[in-house]
Motif scaffolding. Structure first.
Motif, PDB file in Angstrom:
ATOM      1  N   ASP A  27      17.447 -15.250  -9.545  1.00  0.00           N
ATOM      2  CA  ASP A  27      18.361 -15.774 -10.559  1.00  0.00           C
ATOM      3  C   ASP A  27      17.625 -16.116 -11.857  1.00  0.00           C
ATOM      4  N   ALA A  28      16.401 -16.585 -11.753  1.00  0.00           N
ATOM      5  CA  ALA A  28      15.647 -17.015 -12.932  1.00  0.00           C
ATOM      6  C   ALA A  28      15.143 -15.837 -13.766  1.00  0.00           C
ATOM      7  N   ARG A  29      14.589 -14.820 -13.084  1.00  0.00           N
ATOM      8  CA  ARG A  29      14.026 -13.675 -13.804  1.00  0.00           C
ATOM      9  C   ARG A  29      13.685 -12.565 -12.813  1.00  0.00           C
ATOM     10  N   PRO A  30      13.461 -11.358 -13.326  1.00  0.00           N
ATOM     11  CA  PRO A  30      13.061 -10.259 -12.438  1.00  0.00           C
ATOM     12  C   PRO A  30      11.715 -10.552 -11.772  1.00  0.00           C
ATOM     13  N   ARG A  31      11.579 -10.096 -10.528  1.00  0.00           N
ATOM     14  CA  ARG A  31      10.336 -10.297  -9.775  1.00  0.00           C
ATOM     15  C   ARG A  31      10.110  -9.090  -8.865  1.00  0.00           C
ATOM     16  N   TYR A  83      10.213  -3.965  -9.759  1.00  0.00           N
ATOM     17  CA  TYR A  83      10.758  -5.267 -10.109  1.00  0.00           C
ATOM     18  C   TYR A  83      12.265  -5.239  -9.893  1.00  0.00           C
ATOM     19  N   LYS A  85      15.992  -7.239 -10.453  1.00  0.00           N
ATOM     20  CA  LYS A  85      16.700  -8.229 -11.261  1.00  0.00           C
ATOM     21  C   LYS A  85      18.148  -8.311 -10.796  1.00  0.00           C
ATOM     22  N   ARG A  91      25.175 -12.125  -9.452  1.00  0.00           N
ATOM     23  CA  ARG A  91      25.372 -13.526  -9.880  1.00  0.00           C
ATOM     24  C   ARG A  91      26.671 -14.091  -9.316  1.00  0.00           C
TER      25      ARG A  91
END
Length: 117
Positions: A27-31, A83, A85, A91
């Motif tokens: 939720d915060a950023r792509p990883r 990565y 996202k 969401r």
């Protein structure tokens, strides 16, 4: 009656919350996958571990559902990594799962309070 196997119960709880955990971290950023695994392990105080053999099939499944999108990224000094996202649908699903999980945890707390023992 045999006692509850704590390891088996933990495995089932993790299986039931795996999507929520992955989506929450994304939720915060792509990883990338390894980062997701390490972050979940760290944030859970070492209580939750996702091994590669279970993490990547889960990521592929979330991608098939359209909840996350994976992209290969190459950096000069690093190896190529995928990565992930969140998508808009991801969401929406995360918000729904957070509500469901909160209601479940609240119900368990009500049932397991000492005055009900």
């Amino acid at each position: 009656m045999a006692g509850i196997n704590a390891h088996a119960l933990g495995r089932e709880l993790k299986r039931g919350s795996a999507e929520l955990l992955i989506l929450s971290v994304l939720d915060a950023r792509p990883r990338h996958g390894y980062e997701l695994s390490k972050l979940i392990h760290t944030r859970s105080g070492g209580q939750l571990t996702f091994h590669i053999d279970s993490l990547y099939p889960l990521l592929y499944r979330l991608e098939e559902h359209g909840w996350i999108k994976g992209t290969w990224v190459e950096r000069p000094t690093e190896r190529r990594r995928r990565y992930y996202k969140m998508t808009a649908e991801g969401r929406r699903v995360l918000a729904e799962q957070r509500k469901t999980w909160a209601a479940f945890v609240d119900a368990v707390r009500r049932v397991t309070r000492p005055e009900h023992a």
